[in-house]
Design a protein around this motif. Sequence first.
Motif, short mmCIF file in Angstrom:
data_model
loop_
_atom_site.label_atom_id
_atom_site.label_comp_id
_atom_site.label_asym_id
_atom_site.label_seq_id
_atom_site.Cartn_x
_atom_site.Cartn_y
_atom_site.Cartn_z
N ASN A 161 0.83 -1.21 0.00
CA ASN A 161 0.00 0.00 0.00
C ASN A 161 0.86 1.26 0.00
O ASN A 161 0.57 2.23 -0.71
CB ASN A 161 -0.93 -0.03 1.22
N ASN A 164 2.55 1.72 -3.47
CA ASN A 164 1.60 2.17 -4.49
C ASN A 164 1.07 3.56 -4.20
O ASN A 164 0.69 4.28 -5.14
CB ASN A 164 0.45 1.17 -4.59
N THR A 165 1.05 3.96 -2.95
CA THR A 165 0.68 5.36 -2.65
C THR A 165 1.73 6.31 -3.23
O THR A 165 1.39 7.33 -3.86
CB THR A 165 0.58 5.55 -1.13
N GLU A 195 -8.02 7.83 -6.34
CA GLU A 195 -7.29 6.60 -6.04
C GLU A 195 -6.42 6.75 -4.80
O GLU A 195 -6.29 5.81 -4.00
CB GLU A 195 -6.44 6.19 -7.25
N LEU A 199 -6.56 4.55 -1.36
CA LEU A 199 -5.40 3.90 -0.76
C LEU A 199 -5.19 4.35 0.68
O LEU A 199 -4.80 3.55 1.54
CB LEU A 199 -4.15 4.20 -1.59
N GLN A 202 -7.61 2.45 2.63
CA GLN A 202 -7.16 1.07 2.76
C GLN A 202 -6.04 0.95 3.81
O GLN A 202 -5.96 -0.05 4.53
CB GLN A 202 -6.65 0.56 1.41
N LYS A 395 -3.95 -0.56 -10.54
CA LYS A 395 -4.85 -1.26 -9.62
C LYS A 395 -4.71 -2.78 -9.80
O LYS A 395 -4.76 -3.55 -8.82
CB LYS A 395 -6.29 -0.83 -9.85
N ILE A 398 -1.57 -3.81 -7.98
CA ILE A 398 -1.79 -3.87 -6.54
C ILE A 398 -2.52 -5.16 -6.16
O ILE A 398 -2.13 -5.88 -5.24
CB ILE A 398 -2.60 -2.64 -6.06
#
Length: 443
Positions: A161, A164-165, A195, A199, A202, A395, A398
């Motif tokens: 996470n 990808n952030t 998005e 995240l 999440q 996505k 991920i």
Amino acid sequence: MRLLPHVTRWILYGFTTILLTYSWSPAQAADEDTLFSQTERITATQLVEAVLTRNPDLSSTHAAWKASQARILQASALDDPMLSYTTAPGTAGTTGLDFGQRIEISQKIPWPGKLHLRSEVAKHEADAAYEDIDSLRLKLAAATKSVFADWHYIHEAIRINHINTNLLQEFRRIAQVRYSAGLVSKQDALRADVELTMLNHQAIILERQRRETMTRINALLNRAPDQKLPLPSTLHAPAKLPEVRVLREWALETRPELKALAAHLRAVGARTDLARRDYYPDIKLTGGYNSLWNRHAKRFSVGISINLPLGQGKRRASVDEFRAEKQRVEWDKTGAMNKIESQVQIDYDRVEESIHTLSLFRKQLLPLAKDNMETARSDYQSGNGDFLTLISAEKNLIQTELELEQARADYHKRLAELEQAVGGSLAWKERQSDDINAQRSNL
């Protein structure tokens, strides 16, 4: 002087018991926070060792076994001797008469073999209680390995996470640059913001899951729910499994549940033999002194008495009861063997499936997702692709990375279940099997 070693041993035993009770009281265990203070990362093996040392359920089962052991001596001991005293108050102070009194001591002695059989029953029941300890150890080890897999997964998910952030933030900067140059609409930057918000949300969910997993581990360790834990070490790669036929044989040889049933079976056999001994009488020896007799030769007496086992019907019923009980335990053992073999087969197939799934994600799906992401990123930067395709590829990456880590965790969970079904670590059993084969070859 002969009593000194025994007294010393009991003093040390009492001191040790008090020390252990104080050291591992629930309140102190809950407050303790130094268990992993010198450990940055922990392995599944280290966590299992800590759980097996500290878990209160295991301590409770061990105490139950110690209690069953203490019954062995009780079962083999004779009943206490009986002492009786009778007096004739009217003879006290009477001229020409002795003071009238009667003293008698008696001891009941069971028919030969009864005490030994009672001891055998208690011993076999203690053996069964000991197997309960091993059974619980297997369950705790499997549960610990499973929750450790979750502990590893949640940290990998947090890492993915975070990466990808940062990646989405980079995409957002690219979109803003292209928007400033009039190459794309503002919608690309807004999509990146959406998005990023998802995240961030999440990340909050993952943090809650991390705390939940930490609470589960601390419960196994008999610690406070919020005690800190080290980061997980890397999970080992899948290894080739032995043949399922071999695993089924191992399970039938080593599962403590089967050993406990075998011990119960021996106990029922001893109970049956003991019920047969009830056809024979017990003996009571007596000796006494009775001053009520005028002649001194009659005052001292010895005697023997027996019970008369006339109720043969109840004794036959008792033998029949234990015969039927023996049959029940035998059928229970047969059913348990069938269930164990079936469970080994089911768990084996699940592990094989997990190995295939893990290999599929690691060797095919993840490389494809990465290539797709890099292609979409390159196309968008060059103006040949749109931002929606880039976001979809990101996505998908991920999701693939998360599914790979979930597949890795599932493999270790299912392997833990298989090891519980087999009756212990597969690596340890393979070493044992190799040692046995080596010994046979040297004979």
